[in-house]
Design a protein around this motif. Structure first.
Motif, mmCIF file in Angstrom:
data_model
loop_
_atom_site.group_PDB
_atom_site.id
_atom_site.type_symbol
_atom_site.label_atom_id
_atom_site.label_comp_id
_atom_site.label_asym_id
_atom_site.label_seq_id
_atom_site.Cartn_x
_atom_site.Cartn_y
_atom_site.Cartn_z
ATOM 1 N N CYS A 113 1.121 -0.681 0.289
ATOM 2 C CA CYS A 113 -0.430 -0.468 -0.198
ATOM 3 C C CYS A 113 0.702 1.321 0.040
ATOM 4 O O CYS A 113 0.273 1.751 0.002
ATOM 5 C CB CYS A 113 -1.091 0.097 1.100
ATOM 6 N N GLY A 114 2.493 1.058 0.295
ATOM 7 C CA GLY A 114 2.950 2.133 0.107
ATOM 8 C C GLY A 114 2.681 3.228 1.624
ATOM 9 O O GLY A 114 2.041 2.374 2.486
ATOM 10 N N GLY A 115 3.724 3.919 2.352
ATOM 11 C CA GLY A 115 3.380 4.942 3.554
ATOM 12 C C GLY A 115 3.416 5.590 3.414
ATOM 13 O O GLY A 115 4.296 6.697 1.914
ATOM 14 N N ARG A 153 -6.308 12.561 -0.580
ATOM 15 C CA ARG A 153 -5.806 11.054 -0.484
ATOM 16 C C ARG A 153 -6.162 11.004 1.222
ATOM 17 O O ARG A 153 -6.372 9.650 1.065
ATOM 18 C CB ARG A 153 -4.814 10.424 -1.057
ATOM 19 N N GLU A 154 -5.713 11.198 1.289
ATOM 20 C CA GLU A 154 -5.387 11.069 3.519
ATOM 21 C C GLU A 154 -6.403 11.765 3.958
ATOM 22 O O GLU A 154 -6.231 12.814 4.572
ATOM 23 C CB GLU A 154 -4.381 10.804 3.954
ATOM 24 N N SER A 166 6.752 9.832 1.195
ATOM 25 C CA SER A 166 6.343 8.908 0.765
ATOM 26 C C SER A 166 6.802 7.762 0.531
ATOM 27 O O SER A 166 8.332 7.894 0.328
ATOM 28 C CB SER A 166 6.139 8.443 -0.739
ATOM 29 N N ASP A 169 6.518 1.510 2.504
ATOM 30 C CA ASP A 169 5.747 0.550 3.736
ATOM 31 C C ASP A 169 4.673 -0.086 2.901
ATOM 32 O O ASP A 169 4.459 0.512 2.085
ATOM 33 C CB ASP A 169 5.125 1.799 4.210
ATOM 34 N N GLY A 170 4.476 -1.165 3.728
ATOM 35 C CA GLY A 170 3.196 -2.406 3.513
ATOM 36 C C GLY A 170 2.966 -2.914 4.624
ATOM 37 O O GLY A 170 3.390 -2.396 5.800
ATOM 38 N N ASN A 265 -7.382 4.592 6.637
ATOM 39 C CA ASN A 265 -5.806 5.423 5.456
ATOM 40 C C ASN A 265 -5.996 4.729 4.998
ATOM 41 O O ASN A 265 -5.997 2.654 4.848
ATOM 42 C CB ASN A 265 -5.007 5.363 6.063
ATOM 43 N N GLN A 266 -5.523 5.269 3.343
ATOM 44 C CA GLN A 266 -5.189 4.490 2.512
ATOM 45 C C GLN A 266 -3.325 3.497 1.977
ATOM 46 O O GLN A 266 -3.270 2.743 1.852
ATOM 47 C CB GLN A 266 -5.090 4.989 0.671
ATOM 48 N N ARG A 267 -2.622 4.193 2.893
ATOM 49 C CA ARG A 267 -1.121 4.307 3.218
ATOM 50 C C ARG A 267 -1.039 3.998 4.389
ATOM 51 O O ARG A 267 -2.202 4.842 5.608
ATOM 52 C CB ARG A 267 -0.283 5.319 1.818
#
Length: 575
Positions: A113-115, A153-154, A166, A169-170, A265-267
Motif C-alpha cells: 500500500c505504500g506509506g 488521498r488521506e 512517501s 511501507d506495506g 487511511n489508504q497508506r
C-alpha cells in the motif's frame, strides 16, 4: 515410526487438515530429529521452513496455537526501514531488504500500500533533515509529496501537516502468512506440534541433546532427541534459556494498540519524528490498526490493558488524526516485543534498544553445545532471522545447502472460483476467493455435503460454516480463538456477539464438540473479546459490550468470570 499415535493428533490437522505427517511418535515414548525449534511465532516458522528447504529434518513445538504471542499482537507493518533510519541503521537496512523480498516471496499476505511520513507543527524541523540524510545513506527511496494531494488521498490527516514523504511501507496479514509458511513447511516434510509445552531440556556433560515435552491437554510427557535445539520463543525466550541452564536477559516491552472500525487511511501513516508512542496508523484489510505504546513488563503472558495508557495513546494520536477520539474503535490489545539487552546497559523504556536480530550460539557464549537462541528483530525481518539461524545450524551439521527462502515463493493464495456456487451470499463468495488458500478443496467439499456449509455464521467478516469446518477436525478440542485466527470469525464490529454462539451451537449439533467443550470455548472467546472492548470509550462499542453482556450473561446464563453454567444444544442453532 511411520505414523503419529497420540490423542491430540487433531491439533495438527486442526491447522492443516490437508496435510499429514509421515514421521511421528507414540505418546509417553520418544523420537529423534535433527533440529527442534521452540516457538510457533513467525521467527520459529521461518526457521522451520528454511530448515526443510535445506533438507534438514525439523520439528517445531508451540505451547499454544500458532502466533498466539507477539507475531499476532502487532500493527502488521511491513517496514520500509524508514522508521529506524536515524536511530538504528542496521535494523533499517535489514527491514528495507526484507520488505522487497517478502513482497516477492509471500505476495498473498502482503499489501504493498505504500506509506507516508508526516510532520506536524509540534515536531522538530531538525529531525526531518536527519531522517532524509539517513534514508538516502541507506538507500531507502523517499519522495516529498504535495500536501494538497496527500490531504485529498488521506482526508483524516491533520490539515496543518507541514511536510510529507512517501516510503515503500506495506501491510502484512500475520494470520495468513503464518498459516501459509507453516503449511509449506509441513508439505515439505516438517513436523509441527501445537499445544505442547517444553518443560525441560535433555542434557549431558557436553550440552543440550533434546527436549522434554508435555501435551497441554492430556498432560502426557515425552522426549524428543535432537542434535540442535533452537530457542525462538520470543518473549518466553528467557524462560526457555533457563531450562537449558544459560543466562539470557530479555526486555519484554509491552505495546498497546487499538483497532478502528473501518479503514481510515489508504497508506501507512507514520509521524515524522523519533519513534515514540501513538505515532503510526496501519491499514489492515477493511480496518486500521493504531498504536503503539511501550512499557516493560516481567511476565511475557502479561497482555493487560491500562485505561490511562489507552487515553494517553489517543491524546498523542490526535496530532496526526485530530478526530481520532470521535472515530469508533472496535477493541484494544497488547503484546510484548522481546528486546535483547546487554546486562551492562539499562533502558527503562525499551525504546533505545535495537530492533535488529540477535543470534546467540550458546556453545561459543556459554559452553553449552547444541543450543541456539534467535531473538529480537521485527515481523518484517523474520525470514532474514531464520536465514542467519539456519546458516549457523547448517555449519554445525556440516550441510552444504544454501538458503533459498529469498527466492522460493510461498504458495500464493490463489483459490478456486467460488462464484459458481449456488445459493451462496455474493460477499461470502468474494471473501473466499481471496481467503480460502489451500483450504479451497476442503471448503467446497463441505459446502456440497453439509446442509449448513454455505451458511454465513459471521456477517461482519462473511465467514461460512464450511470455513470453520475446514479449520477444525471432526473430534477433539474446540477452540474459537484458533478458528478466529484462520477465518477472521468474530473480528468485526460486533466482536463475535452472534457468531461465537452460532459456531459453538453448530459444533455441538455436528458432534464436533461436547456441550461442555463448546461452553468452555465460548466463555474463553467471550472474555477475550470483552477484555479488548472494555477500555474503549466510544458509545457504539459501549452499547455493543452492553448488548453482549445481556445476551450471554442474562439470556444464556454465563456467569461473569466464573464457570460456565449454560449448556449448548442443537436447538439453539440459528440460521
Amino acid at each position: 515410526m511411520k505414523e503419529i499415535i497420540f490423542h491430540y493428533r487433531f491439533l495438527w490437522l486442526f491447522i492443516f487438515p490437508a496435510f499429514h505427517l509421515e514421521r511421528g511418535f507414540t505418546m509417553g515414548k520418544m523420537f529423534e530429529t535433527d533440529v527442534v525449534v521452540i516457538g510457533g511465532g513467525m521467527t520459529g516458522l521461518g526457521v522451520l521452513r528454511d530448515l526443510t528447504l535445506r533438507g534438514i529434518q525439523a520439528t517445531l513445538i508451540e505451547q499454544r496455537d500458532l502466533i498466539h504471542g507477539t507475531s499476532s499482537r502487532n500493527h502488521g507493518l511491513l517496514h520500509s526501514g524508514a522508521r529506524y533510519a536515524v536511530r538504528d541503521e542496521e535494523a533499517a537496512i535489514e527491514s528495507y531488504k526484507e520488505n522487497l523480498i517478502l513482497k516477492k516471496t509471500i505476495p498473498g499476505s502482503v499489501e504493498a500500500c505504500g506509506g507516508l511520513f508526516v510532520k506536524v507543527p509540534q515536531d522538530e524541523d531538525a529531525y526531518v533533515k536527519q531522517w532524509i540524510q539517513a534514508c538516502e545513506k541507506i538507500g531507502i527511496p523517499i519522495e516529498e509529496m504535495e500536501l494538497d494531494d496527500v490531504l485529498k488521498r488521506e482526508p483524516f490527516l491533520n490539515k496543518d501537516i507541514q511536510v510529507a514523504y512517501s516510503v515503500p511501507d506495506g501491510a502484512v496479514d500475520p494470520f495468513t502468512m503464518s498459516v501459509d509458511v507453516a503449511a509449506d513447511s509441513v508439505k515439505r516434510g516438517a513436523q509441527l506440534l501445537t499445544y505442547h509445552e517444553v518443560i525441560g531440556m535433555i542434557t549431558d556433560q557436553h550440552g543440550v541433546k533434546g527436549v522434554k515435552v508435555r501435551n497441554f491437554y492430556t498432560k502426557e510427557e515425552f522426549e524428543i532427541f535432537a542434535t540442535i535445539v533452537v530457542n525462538a520463543a520470543g518473549p518466553w525466550g528467557a524462560q526457555v534459556a533457563t531450562l537449558a541452564g544459560v543466562p539470557l536477559k530479555l526486555i519484554n516491552n509491552k505495546g498497546m494498540l487499538s483497532i478502528l472500525n473501518h479503514r481510515i487511511n489508504q497508506r501507512v501513516i507514520n509521524r515524522l519524528r523519533m519513534p515514540g508512542d501513538a505515532d503510526i496508523f496501519v491499514p489492515a484489510h477493511n480496518v486500521t490498526i493504531f498504536g503503539t505504546t511501550g512499557k516493560n513488563v516481567e511476565d511475557p503472558n502479561d497482555t493487560s490493558l491500562d485505561q490511562h495508557e489507552f487515553e494517553q495513546m489517543l491524546e498523542i494520536g490526535t496530532a496526526l488524526v485530530p478526530n481520532l477520539k470521535k472515530l469508533r474503535m472496535i477493541r484494544a490489545f497488547s503484546g510484548s516485543r522481546p528486546l535483547y539487552q546487554d546486562e551492562t546497559k539499562v533502558d527503562d523504556s525499551g525504546r533505545s534498544l535495537s530492533r535488529g536480530l540477535v543470534l546467540l550460539d550458546h556453545h561459543e557464549r556459554d559452553g553449552m553445545d547444541g543450543f541456539i537462541t534467535i531473538t529480537g528483530g521485527k515481523l518484517t525481518t523474520f525470514r532474514y532471522m531464520a536465514e542467519k539461524t539456519v546458516d549457523l545450524i547448517s555449519q554445525k551439521l556440516g550441510g552444504t545447502e544454501l538458503c533459498s527462502t529469498h527466492e522460493e515463493v510461498v504458495p500464493h493464495r490463489e483459490t478456486m472460483d467460488f462464484k459458481q456456487m449456488q445459493n451462496m451470499a455474493p460477499a461470502a463468495m468474494n471473501k473466499l476467493s481471496h481467503w480460502a488458500g489451500f483450504r479451497s478443496e476442503a471448503i467446497k467439499k463441505s459446502m456440497n455435503e453439509d446442509e449448513h456449509g454455505k451458511l454465513v455464521v459471521c456477517e461482519c467478516e462473511q465467514v461460512t460454516w464450511s470455513e470453520v469446518v475446514s479449520a477444525i477436525q471432526e473430534s477433539g478440542s474446540f477452540h474459537i480463538g484458533n478458528i478466529r485466527r484462520r477465518t477472521r470469525l468474530g473480528m468485526g464490529p460486533c466482536q463475535g456477539t452472534y457468531c461465537n454462539q452460532r459456531v459453538a451451537s453448530l459444533a455441538v449439533e455436528k458432534g464436533i464438540a461436547t456441550p461442555e467443550e463448546a461452553n468452555i470455548a465460548l466463555q474463553e472467546a467471550l472474555q477475550s473479546r470483552q477484555k479488548g472492548m472494555s477500555i474503549i470509550e466510544s458509545m457504539e462499542t459501549k452499547k455493543q459490550l452492553q448488548f453482549m453482556d445481556t445476551m450471554y450473561h442474562v439470556s444464556l446464563g454465563i456467569p461473569k468470570g466464573g464457570s460456565t453454567a449454560c449448556m449448548m444444544s442443537s436447538s439453539s442453532v440459528k440460521g
